[in-house]
Scaffold this motif. Structure first.
Motif, PDB file in Angstrom:
ATOM      1  N   LEU A 237       0.829  -1.205   0.000  1.00 43.68           N
ATOM      2  CA  LEU A 237       0.000   0.000   0.000  1.00 43.68           C
ATOM      3  C   LEU A 237       0.863   1.255   0.000  1.00 43.68           C
ATOM      4  N   GLY A 238       1.870   1.287   0.854  1.00 43.42           N
ATOM      5  CA  GLY A 238       2.710   2.469   0.944  1.00 43.42           C
ATOM      6  C   GLY A 238       3.428   2.783  -0.352  1.00 43.42           C
TER       7      GLY A 238
ATOM      8  N   ALA B 126      -3.874   5.320   7.018  1.00 46.52           N
ATOM      9  CA  ALA B 126      -4.202   4.319   6.012  1.00 46.52           C
ATOM     10  C   ALA B 126      -3.877   2.916   6.482  1.00 46.52           C
ATOM     11  N   GLY B 127      -2.996   2.776   7.472  1.00 44.44           N
ATOM     12  CA  GLY B 127      -2.654   1.456   7.996  1.00 44.44           C
ATOM     13  C   GLY B 127      -3.841   0.831   8.707  1.00 44.44           C
TER      14      GLY B 127
ATOM     15  N   ALA C 273       0.961   4.211   6.812  1.00 49.28           N
ATOM     16  CA  ALA C 273       0.540   3.022   6.073  1.00 49.28           C
ATOM     17  C   ALA C 273       1.093   1.732   6.664  1.00 49.28           C
TER      18      ALA C 273
END
Length: 295
Positions: free
Chosen positions: A136-137, A209-210, A186
């Motif tokens: 994701l990151g 977001a994590g 993230a």
């Protein structure tokens, strides 16, 4: 069809089952592949609140394949994609255009990245940090760089920082010298949350977001309050929003604004799903994302 069944913590088997019968308004999809998500590690590792065995194909939720009726390649929102077939409501199916033929496309996590980015407020000329550069990151690094932002990346893994630099990010050695307009956390752990919060400037934005699923977190609310931070929880739970992000991801990849292909570092057959989860758990240096293929 063949479907993986998580029989007990750390142990999946392959069962032979009849394919699902789609209800009215549903589509039957022949699964080409499914991403393996780090958010599913707890159920694979085992926790006291989970009940085993899981339903066949669970918890696979990053699938793509072919609509059996139309022959159209599609991505889908589902939770049983560790199998050869899955039936889902038509509104949860996203067509994949010919430009993506032959390309693995776990649209659900790609859509998550687009949804996070849309809520982040990243714009050209801003200084943005991404804390935690897993799959994701690294997608978010690409999007932030592409938006014209000065993009900083932070990770404990040198291999992840190398990938971030290849995408155009800076990787400062000393986070204490940085002050950022937007910081996207993230990693989903206390350490990444703490670092992300410290990096935000006065009246800046902290975007979470994590996936923080392993218990409560502590925050320095005095500092957050004093600096007047905007805090955005960028998780989505509405399937319609998932689909919206997946469609945006399709458009971004076709337009060349996002290229996740180098991040699919390990591709395994469905029979080796346990091995794929072990890769997610141990995260060797060359690992970013595992995909499993039913056939």
């Amino acid at each position: 069809m063949r479907a993986a069944v998580l029989e007990a913590p750390g142990r999946t088997t392959i069962r032979e089952l009849a394919p699902p019968e789609p209800e009215p308004g549903h589509r039957l999809v022949r699964i080409e592949g499914c991403g393996v998500c780090a958010s599913d590690l707890p159920v694979w590792e085992g926790r006291s609140w989970f009940v085993y065995p899981l339903e066949p194909g669970a918890p696979g939720h990053e699938g793509w394949g072919v609509d059996v009726e139309t022959g159209q390649r599609v991505a889908l929102v589902s939770h049983h994609a560790y199998a050869e077939f899955e039936a889902v409501p038509s509104e949860l199916v996203v067509p994949l255009p010919p430009q993506l033929d032959g390309i693995p496309f776990p649209a659900e996590p790609l859509g998550c990245a687009l949804n996070v980015f849309s809520r982040s407020g990243v714009r050209a000329g801003r200084t943005v940090a991404v804390v935690g550069t897993g799959f994701l990151g690294l997608l978010l690094v690409q999007l932030c760089v592409g938006a014209g932002a000065r993009t900083l990346a932070f990770s404990r893994r040198e291999s992840a920082l190398e990938r971030a630099r290849a995408f155009g990010a800076e990787t400062p050695a000393d986070a204490r010298e940085e002050s950022c307009d937007v910081v996207i956390e993230a990693g989903g752990v206390q350490e990444t949350l703490d670092l992300a919060a410290r990096l935000v400037r006065l009246r800046g934005r902290l975007v979470i977001a994590g996936f923080h699923q392993d218990g409560p977190r502590t925050v320095d609310l005095q500092s957050w309050n004093w600096r007047g931070l905007d805090v955005v929880n960028a998780h989505e739970r509405d399937p319609a929003v998932y689909v919206e992000g997946m469609r945006a991801a399709v458009d971004a990849v076709v337009a060349g604004e996002l290229d996740p292909r180098s991040l699919y570092t390990h591709v395994l057959p469905l029979e080796r799903l346990d091995e794929a989860f072990e890769l997610v758990r141990t995260r060797p240096d060359d690992f970013v994302k595992a995909l499993v293929m039913p056939s």
